[in-house]
Enzyme design. Structure first.
Site, short mmCIF file in Angstrom:
data_model
loop_
_atom_site.label_atom_id
_atom_site.label_comp_id
_atom_site.label_asym_id
_atom_site.label_seq_id
_atom_site.Cartn_x
_atom_site.Cartn_y
_atom_site.Cartn_z
N ARG A 123 31.53 -9.09 16.26
CA ARG A 123 32.40 -7.97 15.88
C ARG A 123 32.98 -7.32 17.13
O ARG A 123 32.44 -7.43 18.21
CB ARG A 123 31.60 -6.96 15.06
CG ARG A 123 31.25 -7.50 13.69
CD ARG A 123 30.46 -6.50 12.89
NE ARG A 123 31.20 -5.28 12.70
CZ ARG A 123 30.70 -4.06 12.89
NH1 ARG A 123 29.47 -3.91 13.30
NH2 ARG A 123 31.44 -3.00 12.67
N LYS A 188 18.08 -6.94 16.91
CA LYS A 188 19.01 -7.65 16.04
C LYS A 188 18.61 -9.12 15.88
O LYS A 188 18.41 -9.83 16.86
CB LYS A 188 20.42 -7.55 16.64
CG LYS A 188 21.49 -8.17 15.77
CD LYS A 188 22.84 -7.59 16.13
CE LYS A 188 23.97 -8.39 15.56
NZ LYS A 188 25.27 -7.73 15.73
N ARG A 321 38.42 -6.77 10.20
CA ARG A 321 39.68 -6.88 10.92
C ARG A 321 40.42 -8.10 10.40
O ARG A 321 39.80 -9.03 9.86
CB ARG A 321 39.47 -6.93 12.42
CG ARG A 321 38.75 -8.16 12.93
CD ARG A 321 38.43 -7.97 14.39
NE ARG A 321 37.37 -8.83 14.83
CZ ARG A 321 37.56 -10.00 15.45
NH1 ARG A 321 38.77 -10.42 15.65
NH2 ARG A 321 36.55 -10.73 15.86
C1 BTN Z 1 28.19 -9.59 14.99
O1 BTN Z 1 28.84 -9.21 15.97
O2 BTN Z 1 27.12 -9.08 14.71
C2 BTN Z 1 28.73 -10.68 14.10
C3 BTN Z 1 28.28 -12.02 14.59
C4 BTN Z 1 28.77 -13.14 13.70
C5 BTN Z 1 28.50 -14.49 14.33
C6 BTN Z 1 28.81 -15.61 13.39
S1 BTN Z 1 28.22 -17.16 13.96
C7 BTN Z 1 29.08 -17.97 12.70
C8 BTN Z 1 30.42 -17.29 12.58
N1 BTN Z 1 31.36 -17.85 13.52
C9 BTN Z 1 31.73 -16.99 14.47
O3 BTN Z 1 32.52 -17.23 15.40
N2 BTN Z 1 31.13 -15.81 14.25
C10 BTN Z 1 30.28 -15.84 13.07
#
Ligand code: BTN
Length: 324
Positions: A123, A188, A321
């Site tokens: 994010r 996390k 977003r």
């Molecule tokens: C966050 O910032 O907490 C969200 C993380 C989300 C990561 C996942 S991994 C699978 C999918 N592909 C990505 O590029 N991002 C999400």
């Protein structure tokens, strides 16, 4: 030859000669040698024993689409277009690409898993660490009725589903940090990234990506406390990513079905029971808002008791977003 074919052959832990691997994989001995080097560079623990061959020094937990499908309910498998890739920039981006090819699975729900991401996104433009073989990176291509305006709460629905899947796997003390994080004892464990793709005939096309730390023990450049299933279990459990993926896919699809039919209100109690912020003194990251966490409303917005009364923070504004 793919790394996966080689690792599958070596997965019994025995020593395999270059000659026998070449015959089994239908390639030359030079191709085997090159592939071993490539796999070693990717971090696979392959030992070269001079004059004898190659062996894996630790067990490798490979993702396998067939194994995942075979353990899911048959009716569910028929609804899914599930792929497992060795490496991709981002599973979220891959879903967007696949959905824009008209012939690809227009009536099924796309699910994309990858062993590694080269540009995993988190994010707020952050990078999501995605080393090969370590964690789960998976995305769902969802089509939800009601357009973008009906999506408030979706990330909380996915978060609840992930929490339930983890609990079914025996992980205790899972908490949810509004709006998108899955936490364990303040660190996390997993994150969710919801990206909007477009609106089609009144339905919203959305990508829901989940990153879950499984085997990871070290990560450079992560700016917040994090954990993984391996850290939580402390070596007391051998996690298998295919098995975790089965639980996650089944739980997310069931939750999204329920959300499509009945909206968010149904999920409020189950999300609320895992609310990390409840009763805590809070300060919004952007802005001056301060107060005590009071949980969520029936749309998934977060409520804060401030000196001026209850303030509502919209999930949609903060967690979503548009894909560009
Ligand atoms: C966050 O910032 O907490 C969200 C993380 C989300 C990561 C996942 S991994 C699978 C999918 N592909 C990505 O590029 N991002 C999400």
């Amino acid at each position: 030859m793919k790394t996966k074919a080689l690792i599958n052959r070596l997965s019994d832990g025995a020593v395999h000669s270059g000659a026998s691997l070449a015959v089994e994989l239908g390639v030359s001995r030079t191709a085997v040698w090159k592939q071993v080097h490539r796999a070693q560079e990717k971090g696979y623990p392959i030992e070269t024993l001079r004059g004898q061959g190659y062996r894996l020094t630790e067990s490798v937990d490979l993702l396998d689409a067939e194994r995942i499908r075979s353990r899911l309910d048959k009716a569910l498998v028929e609804r899914l277009d599930l792929v497992v890739l060795e490496t991709v920039d981002s599973t979220n981006a891959e879903i967007v690409r696949r959905r824009s090819r008209p012939q690809d699975g227009c009536h099924s729900m796309m699910v994309c898993l990858a062993d590694a991401q080269t540009a995993g996104r988190g994010r707020r433009g952050k990078v999501w660490q995605s080393p090969p073989g370590e964690n789960l990176y998976l995305s769902f291509g969802l089509t939800l009725p009601g357009g973008f305006s009906a999506l408030d709460g979706l990330s909380l629905v996915v978060g609840s589903a992930v929490a339930e899947a983890l609990e079914a796997l025996g992980v205790e003390d899972i908490q949810l940090k509004w709006p998108n994080d899955i936490m364990h004892k303040g660190s996390k464990l997993a994150g969710i990234l919801i990206e909007l793709q477009g609106e089609l005939e009144g339905a919203a096309q959305v990508v829901a990506g989940i990153g879950l730390n499984v085997h990871m023990q070290h990560a450079a450049g992560v700016d917040q406390p994090w954990t993984s299933l391996a850290r939580i279990a402390g070596g007391g459990h051998e996690w298998r990513r295919n098995n975790i993926a089965v639980h996650l896919v089944a739980a997310v699809v069931a939750a999204v079905d329920r959300f499509s039919e009945s909206g968010f209100a149904d999920f409020q109690p189950q999300w609320q029971s895992r609310d990390l912020f409840f009763g805590e003194e809070l300060k919004a990251v952007q802005g001056e808002l301060k107060g005590i966490g009071c949980g969520i409303d029936a749309s998934g917005n977060y409520l804060i008791q401030t000196i001026n009364g209850i303030e509502t923070i919209r999930a949609g504004e903060i967690s979503m977003r548009v894909v560009t």
